[in-house]
Write a protein that holds these residues in place. Structure first.
Motif, PDB file in Angstrom:
ATOM      1  N   GLY A   1      -3.238  -1.179  -3.436  1.00 54.96           N
ATOM      2  CA  GLY A   1      -2.978  -1.758  -2.133  1.00 54.96           C
ATOM      3  C   GLY A   1      -3.519  -0.905  -1.008  1.00 54.96           C
ATOM      4  N   TYR A   2      -3.313   0.416  -1.106  1.00 54.65           N
ATOM      5  CA  TYR A   2      -3.752   1.295  -0.017  1.00 54.65           C
ATOM      6  C   TYR A   2      -5.270   1.317   0.104  1.00 54.65           C
TER       7      TYR A   2
ATOM      8  N   TRP B   1       1.858  -0.194   8.631  1.00 52.17           N
ATOM      9  CA  TRP B   1       1.868  -1.334   7.707  1.00 52.17           C
ATOM     10  C   TRP B   1       3.305  -1.728   7.368  1.00 52.17           C
TER      11      TRP B   1
ATOM     12  N   ARG C   1      -3.269   8.486   6.076  1.00 54.15           N
ATOM     13  CA  ARG C   1      -2.352   7.766   5.199  1.00 54.15           C
ATOM     14  C   ARG C   1      -0.958   7.559   5.808  1.00 54.15           C
TER      15      ARG C   1
ATOM     16  N   PRO D   1       0.794  -1.236   0.000  1.00 56.73           N
ATOM     17  CA  PRO D   1       0.000   0.000   0.000  1.00 56.73           C
ATOM     18  C   PRO D   1       0.824   1.282   0.000  1.00 56.73           C
TER      19      PRO D   1
ATOM     20  N   VAL E   1      -6.294  -1.886   2.013  1.00 55.45           N
ATOM     21  CA  VAL E   1      -5.958  -1.761   3.429  1.00 55.45           C
ATOM     22  C   VAL E   1      -6.948  -0.809   4.109  1.00 55.45           C
ATOM     23  N   SER E   2      -7.242   0.312   3.461  1.00 51.24           N
ATOM     24  CA  SER E   2      -8.195   1.278   4.013  1.00 51.24           C
ATOM     25  C   SER E   2      -9.584   0.671   4.136  1.00 51.24           C
TER      26      SER E   2
END
Length: 334
Positions: free
Chosen positions: A167-168, A322, A315, A161, A171-172
Protein backbone atom coordinates in the motif's frame (compact mmCIF):
# COMPACT_ATOMS: atom_id res chain seq x y z
CA UNK A 1 20.31 -48.77 23.38
CA UNK A 2 22.30 -50.07 20.35
CA UNK A 3 25.67 -48.39 19.82
CA UNK A 4 24.68 -46.97 16.42
CA UNK A 5 21.58 -45.32 17.86
CA UNK A 6 23.59 -44.00 20.81
CA UNK A 7 26.17 -42.41 18.51
CA UNK A 8 23.44 -40.97 16.29
CA UNK A 9 21.70 -39.53 19.32
CA UNK A 10 24.92 -38.02 20.68
CA UNK A 11 25.85 -36.52 17.31
CA UNK A 12 22.36 -35.12 16.82
CA UNK A 13 22.24 -33.70 20.35
CA UNK A 14 25.69 -32.19 19.96
CA UNK A 15 24.81 -30.59 16.64
CA UNK A 16 21.59 -29.13 18.01
CA UNK A 17 23.42 -27.77 21.05
CA UNK A 18 26.02 -26.19 18.79
CA UNK A 19 23.43 -24.42 16.66
CA UNK A 20 23.29 -20.66 16.92
CA UNK A 21 19.82 -19.17 16.70
CA UNK A 22 19.29 -16.03 14.65
CA UNK A 23 16.16 -13.97 15.25
CA UNK A 24 15.10 -12.79 11.80
CA UNK A 25 12.41 -10.13 11.38
CA UNK A 26 10.51 -10.43 8.12
CA UNK A 27 7.49 -9.41 6.09
CA UNK A 28 7.86 -12.27 3.59
CA UNK A 29 4.56 -13.95 2.84
CA UNK A 30 4.00 -16.75 5.37
CA UNK A 31 4.00 -19.52 2.78
CA UNK A 32 7.64 -18.74 1.87
CA UNK A 33 9.19 -18.89 5.34
CA UNK A 34 9.54 -22.67 5.71
CA UNK A 35 11.14 -23.02 2.27
CA UNK A 36 13.71 -20.26 2.82
CA UNK A 37 14.56 -21.50 6.30
CA UNK A 38 15.03 -25.07 5.06
CA UNK A 39 17.28 -24.00 2.17
CA UNK A 40 19.54 -21.85 4.35
CA UNK A 41 19.80 -24.35 7.20
CA UNK A 42 20.67 -27.14 4.75
CA UNK A 43 23.78 -25.15 3.80
CA UNK A 44 24.47 -23.93 7.35
CA UNK A 45 23.28 -26.58 9.83
CA UNK A 46 25.10 -24.77 12.65
CA UNK A 47 22.69 -21.81 12.39
CA UNK A 48 18.96 -21.92 13.02
CA UNK A 49 16.49 -19.23 11.89
CA UNK A 50 13.79 -18.05 14.27
CA UNK A 51 11.30 -16.05 12.23
CA UNK A 52 9.32 -13.11 13.59
CA UNK A 53 6.80 -12.11 10.93
CA UNK A 54 4.29 -9.33 10.43
CA UNK A 55 3.24 -6.92 7.70
CA UNK A 56 5.77 -4.36 6.48
CA UNK A 57 4.33 -1.41 8.38
CA UNK A 58 4.02 -3.30 11.65
CA UNK A 59 7.49 -4.81 11.35
CA UNK A 60 9.06 -1.43 10.53
CA UNK A 61 7.39 0.14 13.57
CA UNK A 62 8.54 -2.75 15.75
CA UNK A 63 12.16 -2.38 14.68
CA UNK A 64 12.06 1.37 15.32
CA UNK A 65 10.46 0.87 18.74
CA UNK A 66 13.18 -1.64 19.68
CA UNK A 67 15.99 0.54 18.37
CA UNK A 68 17.73 0.93 21.75
CA UNK A 69 17.28 -2.74 22.65
CA UNK A 70 16.93 -4.65 19.42
CA UNK A 71 15.74 -8.25 19.58
CA UNK A 72 16.45 -8.96 15.92
CA UNK A 73 19.77 -10.03 14.40
CA UNK A 74 18.82 -9.77 10.73
CA UNK A 75 16.03 -8.15 8.76
CA UNK A 76 15.28 -10.31 5.72
CA UNK A 77 12.30 -9.63 3.49
CA UNK A 78 11.43 -6.01 4.23
CA UNK A 79 10.75 -3.21 1.73
CA UNK A 80 13.68 -1.08 0.59
CA UNK A 81 11.75 2.04 1.62
CA UNK A 82 11.52 0.67 5.17
CA UNK A 83 15.16 -0.37 5.12
CA UNK A 84 16.17 3.16 4.07
CA UNK A 85 14.27 4.51 7.08
CA UNK A 86 15.82 1.94 9.42
CA UNK A 87 19.25 2.94 8.15
CA UNK A 88 18.50 6.63 8.71
CA UNK A 89 17.42 5.82 12.27
CA UNK A 90 20.57 3.80 13.03
CA UNK A 91 18.90 0.40 13.23
CA UNK A 92 20.92 -1.26 10.44
CA UNK A 93 24.66 -1.87 10.31
CA UNK A 94 26.66 -0.81 7.27
CA UNK A 95 28.25 -3.83 5.68
CA UNK A 96 29.67 -5.00 2.35
CA UNK A 97 28.52 -8.60 1.88
CA UNK A 98 30.20 -11.22 -0.24
CA UNK A 99 28.68 -11.44 -3.72
CA UNK A 100 27.42 -7.86 -3.78
CA UNK A 101 28.74 -7.34 -7.32
CA UNK A 102 26.38 -10.09 -8.51
CA UNK A 103 23.31 -8.08 -7.44
CA UNK A 104 21.57 -5.56 -9.70
CA UNK A 105 22.69 -2.10 -8.61
CA UNK A 106 19.19 -0.62 -8.86
CA UNK A 107 18.04 -3.02 -6.13
CA UNK A 108 20.76 -2.05 -3.64
CA UNK A 109 21.08 0.78 -1.11
CA UNK A 110 22.26 3.66 -3.35
CA UNK A 111 24.19 5.44 -0.60
CA UNK A 112 27.84 5.15 0.38
CA UNK A 113 28.12 2.85 3.38
CA UNK A 114 25.52 0.36 2.21
CA UNK A 115 23.19 -1.29 4.71
CA UNK A 116 20.50 -3.08 2.69
CA UNK A 117 20.55 -5.30 -0.37
CA UNK A 118 17.72 -6.37 -2.66
CA UNK A 119 16.58 -9.97 -2.93
CA UNK A 120 13.72 -9.33 -5.32
CA UNK A 121 11.57 -6.50 -6.60
CA UNK A 122 7.84 -6.53 -6.07
CA UNK A 123 5.24 -4.63 -8.03
CA UNK A 124 1.64 -3.58 -7.90
CA UNK A 125 -1.06 -4.42 -10.38
CA UNK A 126 -4.79 -3.93 -10.75
CA UNK A 127 -6.50 -7.31 -10.29
CA UNK A 128 -9.73 -7.11 -12.28
CA UNK A 129 -12.32 -9.87 -11.90
CA UNK A 130 -13.81 -10.26 -15.36
CA UNK A 131 -16.75 -12.38 -14.16
CA UNK A 132 -17.81 -9.88 -11.47
CA UNK A 133 -17.32 -7.02 -13.91
CA UNK A 134 -19.52 -8.67 -16.51
CA UNK A 135 -22.24 -9.41 -13.94
CA UNK A 136 -22.20 -5.79 -12.77
CA UNK A 137 -21.65 -4.20 -16.19
CA UNK A 138 -18.34 -2.66 -15.11
CA UNK A 139 -15.95 -1.44 -17.82
CA UNK A 140 -12.33 -2.53 -17.86
CA UNK A 141 -10.16 0.29 -16.46
CA UNK A 142 -7.14 1.29 -18.51
CA UNK A 143 -5.69 4.05 -16.32
CA UNK A 144 -5.61 5.16 -12.69
CA UNK A 145 -7.98 7.97 -13.61
CA UNK A 146 -10.53 5.42 -14.84
CA UNK A 147 -10.86 4.10 -11.27
CA UNK A 148 -12.46 7.42 -10.25
CA UNK A 149 -15.55 6.53 -12.31
CA UNK A 150 -18.55 6.31 -9.89
CA UNK A 151 -19.53 3.01 -11.53
CA UNK A 152 -16.83 1.35 -9.38
CA UNK A 153 -18.23 2.63 -6.06
CA UNK A 154 -17.80 -0.09 -3.40
CA UNK A 155 -15.99 -2.35 -5.87
CA UNK A 156 -12.33 -1.53 -5.12
CA UNK A 157 -10.00 -2.74 -2.36
CA UNK A 158 -6.42 -1.67 -1.72
CA UNK A 159 -3.92 -2.08 1.13
CA UNK A 160 -3.66 0.36 4.03
CA UNK A 161 -0.21 1.96 3.55
CA UNK A 162 0.35 2.23 7.30
CA UNK A 163 0.32 -1.55 7.68
CA UNK A 164 1.29 -2.76 4.21
CA UNK A 165 4.41 -2.00 2.20
CA UNK A 166 2.41 -2.76 -0.92
CA UNK A 167 0.00 0.00 0.00
CA UNK A 168 2.72 2.48 0.93
CA UNK A 169 4.64 2.00 -2.30
CA UNK A 170 1.52 2.72 -4.37
CA UNK A 171 0.66 5.82 -2.34
CA UNK A 172 4.29 6.94 -2.76
CA UNK A 173 4.16 6.25 -6.49
CA UNK A 174 1.07 8.44 -6.87
CA UNK A 175 2.59 11.26 -4.84
CA UNK A 176 5.94 11.08 -6.66
CA UNK A 177 4.52 10.74 -10.18
CA UNK A 178 1.55 13.12 -9.84
CA UNK A 179 2.97 15.57 -7.33
CA UNK A 180 1.74 16.14 -3.77
CA UNK A 181 -1.38 18.19 -4.47
CA UNK A 182 -2.64 16.13 -7.39
CA UNK A 183 -1.68 12.87 -5.67
CA UNK A 184 -3.75 13.60 -2.55
CA UNK A 185 -6.61 14.85 -4.69
CA UNK A 186 -6.49 11.61 -6.68
CA UNK A 187 -6.59 9.48 -3.53
CA UNK A 188 -9.57 11.47 -2.21
CA UNK A 189 -11.44 10.73 -5.41
CA UNK A 190 -10.45 7.07 -5.31
CA UNK A 191 -11.60 6.79 -1.69
CA UNK A 192 -15.16 7.46 -2.87
CA UNK A 193 -15.05 4.12 -4.68
CA UNK A 194 -13.08 2.13 -2.09
CA UNK A 195 -14.98 -0.66 -0.32
CA UNK A 196 -12.24 -1.08 2.30
CA UNK A 197 -8.50 -0.94 2.95
CA UNK A 198 -6.81 -4.20 3.96
CA UNK A 199 -3.83 -4.79 6.25
CA UNK A 200 -2.22 -7.23 3.80
CA UNK A 201 -0.68 -6.39 0.46
CA UNK A 202 -1.91 -9.56 -1.22
CA UNK A 203 -5.44 -9.57 0.20
CA UNK A 204 -7.09 -7.13 -2.25
CA UNK A 205 -6.22 -9.40 -5.16
CA UNK A 206 -7.38 -12.46 -3.21
CA UNK A 207 -10.68 -10.69 -2.55
CA UNK A 208 -10.99 -9.79 -6.22
CA UNK A 209 -10.30 -13.40 -7.19
CA UNK A 210 -13.03 -14.56 -4.81
CA UNK A 211 -15.50 -12.03 -6.18
CA UNK A 212 -15.78 -10.02 -2.95
CA UNK A 213 -14.80 -6.94 -4.97
CA UNK A 214 -14.33 -6.42 -8.69
CA UNK A 215 -10.94 -4.71 -8.38
CA UNK A 216 -7.99 -5.15 -6.06
CA UNK A 217 -4.94 -2.87 -6.14
CA UNK A 218 -2.46 -5.45 -4.98
CA UNK A 219 0.70 -7.48 -5.48
CA UNK A 220 1.39 -8.55 -9.05
CA UNK A 221 2.86 -11.87 -7.92
CA UNK A 222 -0.29 -12.83 -6.02
CA UNK A 223 -2.39 -11.90 -9.01
CA UNK A 224 -0.28 -14.11 -11.28
CA UNK A 225 -0.53 -17.03 -8.86
CA UNK A 226 -4.30 -16.71 -8.54
CA UNK A 227 -4.78 -16.40 -12.30
CA UNK A 228 -2.64 -19.51 -12.84
CA UNK A 229 -4.92 -21.37 -10.43
CA UNK A 230 -7.92 -20.41 -12.53
CA UNK A 231 -9.23 -17.18 -11.03
CA UNK A 232 -11.04 -15.05 -13.65
CA UNK A 233 -8.56 -12.20 -13.32
CA UNK A 234 -7.13 -9.76 -15.80
CA UNK A 235 -3.92 -8.18 -14.49
CA UNK A 236 -3.89 -4.55 -15.62
CA UNK A 237 -0.88 -2.22 -15.76
CA UNK A 238 -2.65 1.16 -15.59
CA UNK A 239 -1.56 4.14 -17.64
CA UNK A 240 0.44 6.37 -15.33
CA UNK A 241 2.73 3.60 -14.10
CA UNK A 242 2.81 1.30 -11.11
CA UNK A 243 4.49 1.42 -7.73
CA UNK A 244 7.28 -0.98 -6.87
CA UNK A 245 9.75 -1.67 -4.10
CA UNK A 246 12.54 -4.08 -3.22
CA UNK A 247 12.38 -6.84 -0.62
CA UNK A 248 15.74 -6.55 1.05
CA UNK A 249 18.09 -7.96 3.63
CA UNK A 250 20.29 -6.21 6.19
CA UNK A 251 22.10 -6.82 9.47
CA UNK A 252 20.89 -5.19 12.67
CA UNK A 253 23.44 -2.92 14.30
CA UNK A 254 24.86 -4.25 17.53
CA UNK A 255 23.77 -7.87 17.13
CA UNK A 256 25.62 -10.21 19.46
CA UNK A 257 25.56 -12.85 16.71
CA UNK A 258 27.34 -10.82 14.05
CA UNK A 259 29.26 -13.71 12.45
CA UNK A 260 26.12 -15.80 11.97
CA UNK A 261 24.19 -12.71 10.83
CA UNK A 262 26.82 -12.00 8.16
CA UNK A 263 26.58 -15.62 7.05
CA UNK A 264 22.84 -15.29 6.51
CA UNK A 265 23.11 -11.95 4.69
CA UNK A 266 25.82 -13.36 2.41
CA UNK A 267 23.79 -16.50 1.70
CA UNK A 268 20.66 -14.48 0.91
CA UNK A 269 22.49 -12.88 -2.05
CA UNK A 270 23.79 -16.11 -3.59
CA UNK A 271 22.48 -17.58 -6.83
CA UNK A 272 21.10 -20.51 -4.82
CA UNK A 273 19.03 -18.19 -2.63
CA UNK A 274 17.89 -16.22 -5.67
CA UNK A 275 16.72 -19.44 -7.31
CA UNK A 276 14.43 -19.82 -4.30
CA UNK A 277 13.10 -16.28 -4.76
CA UNK A 278 12.58 -16.93 -8.47
CA UNK A 279 10.06 -19.64 -7.63
CA UNK A 280 7.68 -16.89 -6.55
CA UNK A 281 9.05 -13.63 -7.96
CA UNK A 282 9.66 -12.67 -11.57
CA UNK A 283 12.36 -10.07 -10.82
CA UNK A 284 15.15 -11.14 -8.46
CA UNK A 285 18.35 -9.44 -7.38
CA UNK A 286 20.98 -11.76 -8.82
CA UNK A 287 22.07 -10.80 -12.33
CA UNK A 288 22.34 -14.41 -13.51
CA UNK A 289 19.06 -15.82 -12.15
CA UNK A 290 15.99 -15.65 -14.36
CA UNK A 291 12.84 -17.76 -14.30
CA UNK A 292 9.57 -16.71 -15.93
CA UNK A 293 6.51 -16.74 -13.68
CA UNK A 294 3.28 -17.90 -15.34
CA UNK A 295 0.81 -15.09 -16.08
CA UNK A 296 3.13 -12.43 -14.67
CA UNK A 297 2.57 -9.12 -16.51
CA UNK A 298 5.29 -6.99 -18.05
CA UNK A 299 5.73 -4.93 -14.91
CA UNK A 300 9.17 -3.53 -15.70
CA UNK A 301 7.77 -1.57 -18.65
CA UNK A 302 5.31 0.20 -16.33
CA UNK A 303 7.63 1.08 -13.43
CA UNK A 304 7.50 4.66 -12.20
CA UNK A 305 10.69 6.23 -10.90
CA UNK A 306 10.81 5.58 -7.14
CA UNK A 307 12.92 7.59 -4.69
CA UNK A 308 13.35 5.23 -1.71
CA UNK A 309 15.13 7.89 0.34
CA UNK A 310 12.16 10.22 -0.05
CA UNK A 311 9.82 7.35 0.77
CA UNK A 312 11.76 6.81 3.97
CA UNK A 313 12.09 10.43 5.09
CA UNK A 314 8.48 11.30 4.22
CA UNK A 315 6.91 8.13 5.56
CA UNK A 316 5.74 9.44 8.95
CA UNK A 317 4.02 12.51 7.53
CA UNK A 318 2.50 10.68 4.57
CA UNK A 319 1.04 7.95 6.77
CA UNK A 320 -0.27 10.50 9.28
CA UNK A 321 -2.08 12.41 6.56
CA UNK A 322 -3.34 9.26 4.86
CA UNK A 323 -4.70 7.89 8.15
CA UNK A 324 -6.46 11.14 9.00
CA UNK A 325 -8.11 11.19 5.59
CA UNK A 326 -8.93 7.57 4.87
CA UNK A 327 -8.35 5.16 7.78
CA UNK A 328 -12.04 5.00 8.67
CA UNK A 329 -12.51 2.55 5.80
CA UNK A 330 -9.79 0.16 6.97
CA UNK A 331 -10.79 -3.39 7.85
CA UNK A 332 -10.57 -4.35 11.53
CA UNK A 333 -7.28 -5.99 12.46
CA UNK A 334 -7.62 -9.73 12.98
Amino acid sequence: MPLALTLTSLISTGLYAAQEELTVYTAFESDLLTRYKKAFEADHPDIRIKWVRDSTGVMTAKLLAEKSNSRADVVWGLAGSSMALLKQEGVLATYTPAGLNDIKSELVDPETGKAWFGNQAFFNVVCYNEAVAKANNLPKPESWQDLLNPVYKGQIAMPNPASSGTGYMQVSAWLQSMGEEEGWSYMSGLDNNIAHYTHSGSKPCVQAAMGEVAIGISQAIRGAQLKTKGAPLDLIMPEGGIGWDVESVGMVKGTAREKAARTLVNWSLTAKANEQYAEAYAVVGHKEVHKPVANYPDVESAMVSMDFGAMASGRKQVLKEWSERFDQKSEPRS
